[in-house]
Enzyme design. Sequence first.
Site, PDB file in Angstrom:
ATOM      1  N   ALA A 151       0.782  -1.232   0.000  1.00 18.96           N
ATOM      2  CA  ALA A 151       0.000   0.000   0.000  1.00 18.96           C
ATOM      3  C   ALA A 151       0.815   1.284   0.000  1.00 18.96           C
ATOM      4  O   ALA A 151       0.347   2.304  -0.519  1.00 18.96           O
ATOM      5  CB  ALA A 151      -0.947   0.014   1.199  1.00 18.96           C
TER       6      ALA A 151
ATOM      7  N   PRO B 157       2.969   4.544  -0.667  1.00 14.47           N
ATOM      8  CA  PRO B 157       2.602   5.512   0.380  1.00 14.47           C
ATOM      9  C   PRO B 157       1.099   5.759   0.523  1.00 14.47           C
ATOM     10  O   PRO B 157       0.697   6.607   1.307  1.00 14.47           O
ATOM     11  CB  PRO B 157       3.312   6.788  -0.074  1.00 14.47           C
ATOM     12  CG  PRO B 157       3.309   6.696  -1.568  1.00 14.47           C
ATOM     13  CD  PRO B 157       3.466   5.234  -1.894  1.00 14.47           C
ATOM     14  N   GLY B 158       0.252   5.078  -0.247  1.00 14.73           N
ATOM     15  CA  GLY B 158      -1.169   5.126   0.045  1.00 14.73           C
ATOM     16  C   GLY B 158      -2.068   5.781  -0.974  1.00 14.73           C
ATOM     17  O   GLY B 158      -3.280   5.875  -0.751  1.00 14.73           O
ATOM     18  N   GLY B 159      -1.544   6.206  -2.111  1.00 13.53           N
ATOM     19  CA  GLY B 159      -2.377   6.876  -3.101  1.00 13.53           C
ATOM     20  C   GLY B 159      -3.472   5.991  -3.655  1.00 13.53           C
ATOM     21  O   GLY B 159      -4.647   6.381  -3.695  1.00 13.53           O
TER      22      GLY B 159
ATOM     23  N   CYS C  36       4.859   0.004 -12.065  1.00 12.93           N
ATOM     24  CA  CYS C  36       5.166   1.239 -12.779  1.00 12.93           C
ATOM     25  C   CYS C  36       6.443   1.015 -13.576  1.00 12.93           C
ATOM     26  O   CYS C  36       7.450   1.706 -13.401  1.00 12.93           O
ATOM     27  CB  CYS C  36       5.321   2.394 -11.798  1.00 12.93           C
ATOM     28  SG  CYS C  36       5.447   3.998 -12.635  1.00 12.93           S
TER      29      CYS C  36
ATOM     30  N   ASP D 215       4.668  -8.273   6.508  1.00 11.44           N
ATOM     31  CA  ASP D 215       5.145  -8.801   5.228  1.00 11.44           C
ATOM     32  C   ASP D 215       3.962  -9.317   4.419  1.00 11.44           C
ATOM     33  O   ASP D 215       3.223 -10.207   4.873  1.00 11.44           O
ATOM     34  CB  ASP D 215       6.145  -9.929   5.487  1.00 11.44           C
ATOM     35  CG  ASP D 215       6.897 -10.351   4.234  1.00 11.44           C
ATOM     36  OD1 ASP D 215       6.350 -10.180   3.121  1.00 11.44           O
ATOM     37  OD2 ASP D 215       8.027 -10.850   4.360  1.00 11.44           O
TER      38      ASP D 215
END
Length: 498
Positions: free
Chosen positions: A308, A310-312, A430, A359
């Site tokens: 997750a 940094p959460g975007g 990405c 983990d």
Amino acid sequence: MTPEYRSGESSRRNERGRERNRSGERKFSATAPGERTRRADPARLVAFEVLRAVAADDAYANLVLPTSIRKHRLGRQDAGFATELAYGALRGQGTYDAILSLCVDRPLAQLDPAVLDALRLGVHQLMAMRVPPHAALDQTVGLARAVIGAGPSSLINAVLRKVSRKSFAEWLDMLTEGVEDPVRVSSLRHSHPEWIVRTMRQSLVNHGRSVVEIDDLLAADNAAPVVNLVALPGIGELDEALEAGARAGELVADSALFAAGDVGRLESVRSGRIRVQDAGSQLVARALAAVEVDHPPEDGEEWLDLCAGPGGKSALLAAIAAQRGYRLVANEPAEHRAALVRQALAAVDPAVWSVRVGDGRSIGESYPGGFDRILVDAPCTGLGALRRRPEARWRRQPSDLAELGPLQRALLAEALETVRPGGVVAYVTCSPHPAETTAVVQDSLRGRDGYVLLDAGQVLDGVSKSGSLHAGHESTAQLWPHVHGTDAMFLALIRRAT
């Protein structure tokens, strides 16, 4: 020295041999070259500090730059100049170093690193910015005098004068003259390491595109990206951003493109109701949310963002889940990144989400009931986001692929085992590199019965405003900066049938 100058020389010099001003006491104007070049222009100083932090401290430019801008109290225009200069010099480093190597009388490795960074800033101003040559030279020399010393400033002045004698196009022609290897030519012209050029050529072909697109792709990597915004569904509105000069996004609903300065000044952004997120990331998250789940539980679906931080994407998924009465677990192994995930999720009803620190490769032990939708946004090289991370192309190495591969496969394998029958796993990176995309999916599905690879391109078309992204190839989907204006996001959607 002319005879006219010699004839009046003695009468214009004082007892120390210095020339006296003809009209009495000498006045220095604020813009006199001798005075100006002894000071560091604040915007250029910020750019220099960014380059130094990146080179000396392994820092990230996007984290250092805002801090330096605030420290030097730059206004909007100067902050924009500093950003263009710092990011441009970092992106262009490979080509600029090739030019400098023809203008410096020693190997660049023998230069003081601070001197080399100052030279790169000067070259970028001369080659790629609307800065008059005399200003680029004068201000770079002034910066060097202020922060490095008078001695190195003479070298910088001499080298930049040599650089200024040719245009950027002329330098590129000189660098590539007689070079037959197309990879080397593209590397020099577009400032990418040769191994990345080879990777991108291979990636284009692997995802069903033509290798002739390589120069367009590399050029897109070097273009300054526009800030992408997303309004969290049911929570945020784009009105404030649009009134501040943003324009509605063309690819995704509830998105906007912002090029009007510091997005942090928008209250809706500060509150988290509007988030900065690339349109490609928005698309892949919405694609997972859009796929139909077979046999959904009566008490509502359970979703998982396995990687997750940094959460975007977690924030976008949680907002969609909240609208449907579903729940999301955001998993992140590092506590400091888990804190960023909680911050990203703060604008969403806390009743619909939770954050697990642990983990991801063993998450099935903590949630034996499984999940209906799982996002595996796997750690990767980030080669698809080079335009947003200007220093990344010089830090990544081919060996990173071998190191990340086992982790990517282990995370996807855990997701495939943890998803409920009828549920869907989205594998996302990405990066367009086959070793991180199609190879991981193929290896993870090999020998596994009861899993179906869905048509990810068709699903992306369904969640895009255009309805026709042409991103799909053999069931998986790949977005591209030069085609879609997004980061190069890869998406595979896998349903567990039994």
